[in-house]
Design an enzyme around this catalytic site. Structure first.
Site, PDB file in Angstrom:
ATOM      1  CE1 TYR A  48      42.674  40.170  31.651  1.00  0.00           C
ATOM      2  CE2 TYR A  48      42.754  38.383  33.248  1.00  0.00           C
ATOM      3  CZ  TYR A  48      42.829  39.725  32.952  1.00  0.00           C
ATOM      4  OH  TYR A  48      43.069  40.625  33.944  1.00  0.00           O
ATOM      5  CG  ASP A  62      47.464  40.053  41.883  1.00  0.00           C
ATOM      6  OD1 ASP A  62      48.320  40.730  41.277  1.00  0.00           O
ATOM      7  OD2 ASP A  62      46.227  40.168  41.689  1.00  0.00           O
ATOM      8  CG  ASP A  89      46.247  42.546  35.471  1.00  0.00           C
ATOM      9  OD1 ASP A  89      46.467  43.759  35.550  1.00  0.00           O
ATOM     10  OD2 ASP A  89      45.954  41.833  36.451  1.00  0.00           O
ATOM     11  CG  ASP A  91      49.665  44.491  38.141  1.00  0.00           C
ATOM     12  OD1 ASP A  91      48.584  43.874  38.134  1.00  0.00           O
ATOM     13  OD2 ASP A  91      50.735  43.973  38.481  1.00  0.00           O
ATOM     14  CG  HIS A 116      42.998  45.262  32.613  1.00  0.00           C
ATOM     15  ND1 HIS A 116      43.437  45.300  33.915  1.00  0.00           N
ATOM     16  CD2 HIS A 116      42.786  43.943  32.343  1.00  0.00           C
ATOM     17  CE1 HIS A 116      43.470  44.081  34.414  1.00  0.00           C
ATOM     18  NE2 HIS A 116      43.097  43.233  33.469  1.00  0.00           N
ATOM     19  CD  GLU A 118      45.247  47.100  39.356  1.00  0.00           C
ATOM     20  OE1 GLU A 118      45.517  46.944  40.561  1.00  0.00           O
ATOM     21  OE2 GLU A 118      45.068  46.161  38.564  1.00  0.00           O
ATOM     22  CB  CYS A 126      43.162  39.739  44.730  1.00  0.00           C
ATOM     23  SG  CYS A 126      41.688  39.010  43.957  1.00  0.00           S
ATOM     24  NE  ARG A 161      41.337  45.729  38.822  1.00  0.00           N
ATOM     25  CZ  ARG A 161      41.946  44.672  39.375  1.00  0.00           C
ATOM     26  NH1 ARG A 161      42.466  43.742  38.599  1.00  0.00           N
ATOM     27  NH2 ARG A 161      42.029  44.557  40.684  1.00  0.00           N
ATOM     28  CD  GLU A 191      38.021  42.905  39.857  1.00  0.00           C
ATOM     29  OE1 GLU A 191      36.958  42.428  39.423  1.00  0.00           O
ATOM     30  OE2 GLU A 191      39.133  42.355  39.714  1.00  0.00           O
ATOM     31  CG  ASN A 213      37.513  39.227  37.226  1.00  0.00           C
ATOM     32  OD1 ASN A 213      37.641  38.075  36.829  1.00  0.00           O
ATOM     33  ND2 ASN A 213      38.279  39.736  38.170  1.00  0.00           N
TER      34      ASN A 213
END
Length: 301
Positions: A48, A62, A89, A91, A116, A118, A126, A161, A191, A213
């Site tokens: 990952y 982040d 990821d 974003d 993924h 989101e 985060c 996500r 999430e 996660n």
């Protein structure tokens, strides 16, 4: 030697097969290419690549400051060092639906097995922090639809996500997951689930694989593999675990040097020279040039 001999297409097939296998897939987070090779060496299913780790490695929080170019470049460097499939990821997809489409193709080009995307909006944060904001369901669906339509390899995994559980009810998270699957998501990343029953609720809402996660210091308990399997989870990530471990060890070693004037007391906990050379496959380079590896590695180093 050099890079993986497994093609990106083959890695994507492996990821798909793993998700169909009925066995939960473990994807520790790599913080650099060498750690990806270590993950493979220890027998995990995949790698990952966390957006938080990529940002933190640049000294950034982040909050969506990294660019597509930065993420695709670093993720590609990590993915090419392992035979395992790598999930990255992405974003929010780095912009509007057309940007999302380009992002997917760039990540395909970089050799990733999937990504993924989101449903937060920038500035994002985060997933295990309070105060998150999510976009409306139509905007979230457009991102996923653009991603699914843009990919050229049908096996490139488009995972959606959703962070809506942090701002709304579990029922809202179930509805959002369904809408994202309808938009073309191959898998769902719910999430900040609060307990196993919440994973079970997402499992009951959709027929695609779901991801858990297991990040430290977050809102989810650090469930065991058996716990997650019992809840119907198909994949588990440990996104920042290795970075936190490495940085913790580095900090302790620096404190030792500062206090003792030497690193001698910390040497016993370090990776040996021999093990490092093994991971970078130093000896294999001898096939190309006998002068590269024509020495014995000193014992205990």
């Amino acid at each position: 030697m050099l890079y993986s001999s497994v093609t990106p297409g083959q890695k994507r097939e492996v990821l798909r097969a793993g998700l169909r296998s009925g066995r939960i897939q473990q994807f520790p987070g790599a913080f650099n290419p060498l750690s990806a090779r270590l993950i493979e060496d220890k027998g995990f299913d995949g790698v990952y690549i966390s957006g938080a780790v990529l940002a933190n490695d640049l000294g950034l929080p982040d909050i969506g400051l990294t660019t597509l170019t930065e993420v695709a470049t670093r993720a590609g460097q990590i993915a090419r060092m392992t035979d395992l499939p790598a999930l990255v990821d992405a974003d929010t997809g780095f912009g509007e639906p057309m940007n999302v489409a380009r992002s997917v193709q760039e990540l395909e080009n970089a050799g990733l097995a999937g990504c993924h995307i989101e449903d937060q909006f920038n500035p994002k944060r985060c997933g295990h922090l309070d105060g998150k904001n999510v976009v409306d369901v139509d905007t979230a669906a457009k991102r996923i639809r653009a991603a699914a339509d843009a990919r050229r390899d049908a096996n490139f995994l488009i995972m959606a996500r959703t962070d809506i559980r942090g701002t709304d009810t579990l029922a809202a998270a179930q509805d959002r997951a369904k809408a994202l699957v309808d938009a073309g998501a191959d898998a769902i990343f719910p999430e900040a689930m609060r307990d196993l029953s919440e994973f079970e609720a997402i499992r009951s809402a959709v027929d695609v694989p779901i991801l858990a996660n297991m990040t430290e210091f977050g809102k989810s308990e650090l469930f065991t593999l058996t716990d997650l399997e019992s809840a119907g989870v198909n994949m588990v990530i440990y996104p920042v675990t290795l970075l936190r471990s490495a940085m913790g060890a580095a900090e302790r070693t620096l404190e030792t040097i500062k206090a003792d004037g030497t690193q001698k007391a910390a040497v016993g906990s370090m990776q040996t020279r021999a093990r490092l050379y093994e991971l970078v496959d130093y000896e294999a380079y001898n096939r190309f040039d006998a002068s590269v590896f024509n020495f014995k590695v000193p014992g205990g180093h």
